[in-house]
Each structure stands twice: as C-alpha cells, then as structure tokens.
Design an enzyme around this catalytic site. Structure first.
Site, PDB file in Angstrom:
ATOM      1  N   HIS A 100      -0.194  13.257  36.600  1.00 26.68           N
ATOM      2  CA  HIS A 100      -1.353  14.006  37.097  1.00 26.68           C
ATOM      3  C   HIS A 100      -1.992  14.922  36.055  1.00 26.68           C
ATOM      4  CE1 HIS A 100      -3.061  15.227  41.306  1.00 26.68           C
ATOM      5  NE2 HIS A 100      -3.996  14.828  40.466  1.00 26.68           N
ATOM      6  N   ASP A 127      -2.190  16.040  47.358  1.00 24.96           N
ATOM      7  CA  ASP A 127      -0.923  16.207  46.636  1.00 24.96           C
ATOM      8  C   ASP A 127       0.107  16.860  47.549  1.00 24.96           C
ATOM      9  OD1 ASP A 127       0.924  16.699  44.426  1.00 24.96           O
ATOM     10  OD2 ASP A 127      -0.825  16.814  43.116  1.00 24.96           O
ATOM     11  N   HIS A 129       2.123  18.739  46.080  1.00 23.97           N
ATOM     12  CA  HIS A 129       2.339  19.936  45.254  1.00 23.97           C
ATOM     13  C   HIS A 129       1.002  20.594  44.953  1.00 23.97           C
ATOM     14  CE1 HIS A 129       5.240  16.673  44.316  1.00 23.97           C
ATOM     15  NE2 HIS A 129       6.134  17.640  44.471  1.00 23.97           N
ATOM     16  N   ASP A 131       0.336  21.902  41.897  1.00 19.99           N
ATOM     17  CA  ASP A 131       0.041  21.613  40.473  1.00 19.99           C
ATOM     18  C   ASP A 131      -0.715  22.755  39.808  1.00 19.99           C
ATOM     19  OD1 ASP A 131       1.265  19.193  40.892  1.00 19.99           O
ATOM     20  OD2 ASP A 131      -0.543  17.972  40.680  1.00 19.99           O
ATOM     21  N   HIS A 144       2.296  18.004  34.157  1.00 17.85           N
ATOM     22  CA  HIS A 144       1.679  17.456  35.384  1.00 17.85           C
ATOM     23  C   HIS A 144       1.753  18.449  36.555  1.00 17.85           C
ATOM     24  CE1 HIS A 144       5.329  15.398  37.612  1.00 17.85           C
ATOM     25  NE2 HIS A 144       5.666  16.557  37.105  1.00 17.85           N
ATOM     26  N   ASP A 231      -2.993  12.237  44.196  1.00 17.48           N
ATOM     27  CA  ASP A 231      -1.592  12.072  43.789  1.00 17.48           C
ATOM     28  C   ASP A 231      -0.904  11.318  44.930  1.00 17.48           C
ATOM     29  OD1 ASP A 231       1.192  12.466  43.399  1.00 17.48           O
ATOM     30  OD2 ASP A 231       0.830  14.360  42.334  1.00 17.48           O
ATOM     31  N   ASP A 233       1.982  11.076  45.771  1.00 13.12           N
ATOM     32  CA  ASP A 233       3.062  11.775  46.484  1.00 13.12           C
ATOM     33  C   ASP A 233       2.531  12.619  47.641  1.00 13.12           C
ATOM     34  OD1 ASP A 233       2.421  14.401  45.530  1.00 13.12           O
ATOM     35  OD2 ASP A 233       3.767  14.192  43.823  1.00 13.12           O
ATOM     36  N   GLU A 276       0.287   9.111  39.567  1.00 13.96           N
ATOM     37  CA  GLU A 276       1.726   9.334  39.814  1.00 13.96           C
ATOM     38  C   GLU A 276       2.417   8.135  40.445  1.00 13.96           C
ATOM     39  OE1 GLU A 276       3.650  11.813  38.755  1.00 13.96           O
ATOM     40  OE2 GLU A 276       2.157  13.277  38.055  1.00 13.96           O
TER      41      GLU A 276
HETATM   42 MG    MG Z   1       0.061  16.108  41.347  1.00 16.77          MG
HETATM   43 MG    MG Z   2       2.521  15.809  43.374  1.00 13.29          MG
END
Ligand code: MG
Ligand code: MG
Length: 304
Positions: A100, A127, A129, A131, A144, A231, A233, A276
């Site tokens: 990312h 995402d 997360h 980030d 990332h 992303d 994830d 990702e």
């Molecule tokens: Mg990310």
């Molecule tokens: Mg992520």
C-alpha cells in the site's frame, strides 16, 4: 462522448510490507484476466507499463523506522509519472499492487493533475488499517503503514512532498472505510489530523449504505474528483485470504462490491489502486479473482 479508457499500471513491489509476496499481486490479477474482462465491459484498455524494483533480499534495509525508504521513494516517483500520464491522456488509471505504500505515488499523481486545474483531490481509503503511522510511531518501520500521513504532508520530507510543497490531499477530503485495526499512536494521529474514519463498529451501527453515502460526500465536496485506494485486507479474510495482514471482521463479498458500485455510480471517481494481494497466501487465486471483480464494479459494472 467516447468511453473513457482504463489505463492499467502494474507495480511489483513488496518493500513496504512486513512479509514477502505482494510484489506478485499484479501477476495474479493478470492471471485472472483483468484486461480481457475490462474490455468485455466495453471499456478500452491501455497498458501504461509495469514498475519493478529490487527484492528485499538484494537491497539494504536502510533506517529501521522507514525500511527501504529510498527504493520506495523511487517507485512512487515513477508511478506518480505514469498516473499523471494516464490522466493527461484522459484515461482512468487502474493501479495493480503491490504493497500500500505505492498509494503515495498514485495519489500524488492524481493530486498534481487536479492541482494543475486548480482543483483539490478527494481520497476514499478502504482498509482494515488506518495506514497513518509516522516513522517515529510505527511499531514495525514498514512504510505500507504510513502512506496516509505522507499524503497529508507529514513524515519523511521526500515522501511527504511527492505532490510538491502542498500535501497531496487535505484531511477534510479523506474518508476511510473498513477500519478495525489501529495502532495506539495512530489513534492520536487520526484525532490530530481530523481524517474521517468509518470504523467497522460505526458501520455495524449505522449500516454500510449510510456510511458510504457520508464518505462519498466527504471525498467529493470541494474536490474535482476522488481516487479509490482499495486495500484487499478491508475485505474479510474469508473472502480475501490472500493478503499479508488479514484481520477478521471485514467486509463481506457483497459489501465490498457495494462500495465499488456506489463509488462508480456517484460520479467523480478518477482512478483506483487495488493493493496488498499476496498470491503466496491465496487459495487458488480467489483473492485475485475478487480483485478483478471489484475493479469491474468500480468501472461501472452493474448487476442489471
Ligand atoms: Mg493499507
Ligand atoms: Mg491494510
């Protein structure tokens, strides 16, 4: 009016991630026939090229709090140029990652294009997360986990100025969806910057459609368009097992599609990253298959 072409850009890099493998993400997405399937939607496809870099085993790590900083900077500069080229041609950049950290390059390219027209850029970030770490707050030193801070003009000066002296985006034009794993210091940065984070808790309470509506308003109000940085994830690991940092409790298959469909339908979407994807952790390329389907939804594919 002619149909806008999708400009594919592959970025083969995993230097920003903590584990190996997302550098093979673009290849897995190619195996899932991304170009043919975009063309089948009636969209012209342009190949703008591939960005390659060194493998982590062959290059010095550099500073422990910003691992592989100089190589990542170089990749982001090259990607920024390709995204600007796509926009200058009137095309819609589709960036296949890669970890990312490449979003620092793609979003900066988009921001420069809009700035040349006197416009701001919105950013929709999907995402698990946030980030939004800085080198001094990151527990891992993996870049990332830091792209959003740099896009807001914080962090390492060369990464923070990829879009010039002004930050690539203003926090007021950034919205994140799907978040469920935030480092302790990242919580403070979210508060300091004022980035609007729609956590999975809020999405559970209010429903996805209401949160997507609000997020799209944030990224389109006062901007000339918005970029979608996806992303994988953000999706639940049941549907997207092939990611480097899986976190339970993510979007279902349909919820992920809904976000992309809503982004396409709303108007103002100017390009996307799909990042990702880790083929070494995938199950018979299922996550790459999902990635292609999500790209098609973001390009306007509808059920009816
Ligand atoms: Mg990310
Ligand atoms: Mg992520």
């Amino acid at each position: 009016m002619s149909v806008q072409a999708a400009a594919l850009i592959s970025v083969h890099m995993d230097l920003g991630a903590g584990r190996r493998g997302v550098d093979m993400g673009p290849s897995a997405i190619r195996v899932a026939r991304v170009s043919e399937r975009i063309a089948a939607l009636g969209r012209p496809v342009e190949e703008l090229g591939s960005v390659y870099t060194r493998e982590p085993e062959t290059v010095e790590v550099g500073a422990a709090n910003a691992r592989y900083h100089s190589e990542i900077l170089d990749v982001c500069c090259r990607l920024r140029g390709l995204v600007q080229e796509a926009r200058a041609r009137g095309s819609f950049p589709v960036v296949l990652g890669g970890d990312h950290s490449i979003a620092m390059g793609s979003v900066s390219g988009q921001a420069l294009h809009h700035r040349s027209r006197g416009e701001k850029l919105g950013l929709l970030w999907i995402d698990a997360h946030t980030d939004i770490n800085l080198p001094e707050t990151s527990p891992s030193g993996n870049i990332h986990g830091m792209p959003v801070s740099h896009l807001l003009g914080r962090g390492l000066p060369d990464l923070a100025s990829l879009a010039g002296p002004e930050p690539a985006v203003d926090a007021a034009h950034v919205a994140m969806l799907g978040v469920r794993s935030v480092d302790r210091r990242e919580r403070e940065i979210v508060t300091e910057t004022g980035v609007r984070v729609f956590t999975m808790t809020e999405i559970d309470e209010r429903g996805l459609a209401a949160c997507v509506r609000d997020a799209l308003k944030i990224v389109t109000t006062g901007t000339g368009g918005f970029h979608l940085s996806f992303d994988l994830d953000g999706v639940d690991p049941r549907y997207a097992p092939g990611v480097g940092s899986p976190v339970p409790g993510g979007f279902t298959y349909r919820e992920a599609h809904y976000i992309c469909e809503a982004a396409a339908r709303h108007g103002g979407l100017v390009g996307l990253d799909m990042v990702e994807l880790n083929p070494t952790l995938d199950a018979r390329n299922a996550t790459a298959e999902l990635a292609v389907q999500l790209i098609l939804s973001a390009l306007g594919k509808t059920i009816l």
